[in-house]
Design a protein around this motif. Structure first.
Motif, PDB file in Angstrom:
ATOM      1  N   ARG A 122       0.823  -1.211   0.000  1.00 27.77           N
ATOM      2  CA  ARG A 122       0.000   0.000   0.000  1.00 27.77           C
ATOM      3  C   ARG A 122       0.859   1.264   0.000  1.00 27.77           C
ATOM      4  O   ARG A 122       0.573   2.227  -0.727  1.00 27.77           O
ATOM      5  CB  ARG A 122      -0.919  -0.006   1.213  1.00 27.77           C
ATOM      6  N   VAL A 123       1.903   1.287   0.812  1.00 25.13           N
ATOM      7  CA  VAL A 123       2.794   2.448   0.850  1.00 25.13           C
ATOM      8  C   VAL A 123       3.542   2.592  -0.471  1.00 25.13           C
ATOM      9  O   VAL A 123       3.713   3.701  -0.989  1.00 25.13           O
ATOM     10  CB  VAL A 123       3.771   2.339   2.034  1.00 25.13           C
ATOM     11  N   SER A 124       3.965   1.479  -1.027  1.00 30.95           N
ATOM     12  CA  SER A 124       4.644   1.514  -2.324  1.00 30.95           C
ATOM     13  C   SER A 124       3.738   2.112  -3.392  1.00 30.95           C
ATOM     14  O   SER A 124       4.171   2.932  -4.218  1.00 30.95           O
ATOM     15  CB  SER A 124       5.081   0.102  -2.721  1.00 30.95           C
ATOM     16  N   TRP A 132       6.297  10.507  -5.464  1.00 30.66           N
ATOM     17  CA  TRP A 132       7.240  10.929  -4.433  1.00 30.66           C
ATOM     18  C   TRP A 132       8.557  10.189  -4.593  1.00 30.66           C
ATOM     19  O   TRP A 132       8.576   8.954  -4.722  1.00 30.66           O
ATOM     20  CB  TRP A 132       6.667  10.675  -3.043  1.00 30.66           C
ATOM     21  N   ARG A 133       9.653  10.938  -4.569  1.00 32.74           N
ATOM     22  CA  ARG A 133      10.978  10.336  -4.735  1.00 32.74           C
ATOM     23  C   ARG A 133      11.467   9.783  -3.400  1.00 32.74           C
ATOM     24  O   ARG A 133      12.330  10.350  -2.725  1.00 32.74           O
ATOM     25  CB  ARG A 133      11.944  11.368  -5.305  1.00 32.74           C
ATOM     26  N   ALA A 134      10.885   8.695  -3.012  1.00 34.23           N
ATOM     27  CA  ALA A 134      11.233   7.979  -1.778  1.00 34.23           C
ATOM     28  C   ALA A 134      10.961   6.511  -2.041  1.00 34.23           C
ATOM     29  O   ALA A 134      10.351   6.149  -3.050  1.00 34.23           O
ATOM     30  CB  ALA A 134      10.403   8.489  -0.603  1.00 34.23           C
ATOM     31  N   ASN A 135      11.417   5.660  -1.157  1.00 33.93           N
ATOM     32  CA  ASN A 135      11.162   4.232  -1.329  1.00 33.93           C
ATOM     33  C   ASN A 135      10.703   3.633  -0.008  1.00 33.93           C
ATOM     34  O   ASN A 135      10.807   4.256   1.049  1.00 33.93           O
ATOM     35  CB  ASN A 135      12.408   3.504  -1.858  1.00 33.93           C
ATOM     36  N   VAL A 136      10.178   2.429  -0.084  1.00 35.24           N
ATOM     37  CA  VAL A 136       9.581   1.792   1.096  1.00 35.24           C
ATOM     38  C   VAL A 136      10.602   1.410   2.152  1.00 35.24           C
ATOM     39  O   VAL A 136      10.229   1.030   3.259  1.00 35.24           O
ATOM     40  CB  VAL A 136       8.766   0.539   0.696  1.00 35.24           C
TER      41      VAL A 136
END
Length: 238
Positions: A122-124, A132-136
């Motif tokens: 879900r977060v992914s 968003w430039r972030a990862n799990v």
């Protein structure tokens, strides 16, 4: 430090003070200052004798930051040290932000099971949907996953569903944060802004949300506007 002189700008020595004056100006007790010195959170002053040292404005600024992180931000001393190490590093603000996030995020406990896997997916998906430039695997993503996994385990999917509603509003908040931190400042102030804004911004946002909860709950339950005042005065008792 520079001051205006009839012949132009001239450099003058920065004001120096004893520990007692440092304590008076910051409100930090002398024993606490000595503790911060022992713990390496505060740099030593300029020694004038084995038992005497002078301190300057940089020590005042540092003490105020320590107090903000520890007393208002609620970080334990070990975490404060990690955050200050990030501030003192020569890295770029983005790298400092990552270090600070890694320092302040709480442990996430068990990272396995169907609820954790569902929360990770879900977060992914959330990150992908918003670009968003972030990862799990980042610290805040892991904290979010842990919270969602707990909500799924408790059968409160109704609360877990709020992340999709929160996301666009939080993105706007983050944009405002970055504008304030980055505008027209040098690298030192920017790094300090990243640190203070991350820790105290979290405190402010949480407090604002709780205040709004009080207001929304009072409206939903039909509680009168002066309920808190009457409760404090004791007149609300039957």
């Amino acid at each position: 430090m520079y001051t205006i002189h009839p012949e132009g700008y001239q450099q003058v020595p920065e004001a120096r003070m004893r520990m007692a004056e440092l304590s008076r100006r910051t409100g930090v007790p002398v024993p606490t200052i000595k503790y911060y010195l022992r713990e390496g959170l505060l740099l030593p002053g300029e020694r004038t004798s084995p038992n005497q040292a002078f301190y300057d404005e940089s020590h005042i600024r540092r003490l105020r930051m320590i107090r903000a992180l520890a007393e208002v931000g609620g970080l334990p001393i070990a975490k404060v040290r990690d955050v200050l190490d990030a501030v003192d590093s020569p890295e770029e603000p983005f790298e400092v932000l990552g270090a600070v996030q890694h320092s302040i995020e709480p442990p996430t406990g068990n990272r396995e099971g169907v609820h954790w896997e569902a929360a990770t997916r879900r977060v992914s998906q959330l990150l992908a949907d918003h670009g968003w430039r972030a990862n799990v695997h980042s610290p805040p993503a892991q904290t979010l996953i842990a919270a969602l996994a707990s909500l799924h385990e408790l059968g409160r999917d109704d609360l877990a569903d709020l992340i999709e509603r929160y996301a666009p509003h939080v993105e706007k908040i983050a944009e405002e944060d970055v504008k304030r931190v980055a505008r027209g400042r040098g690298i030192e102030d920017t790094v300090e802004g990243v640190v203070i804004g991350t820790v105290l911004g979290e405190t402010m946002l949480g407090a604002l949300r709780r205040l709004a909860h009080q207001h929304a709950t009072a409206n939903a339950l039909g509680v009168s506007a002066d309920y808190e005042d009457r409760k404090r005065s004791g007149s609300g008792r039957e």
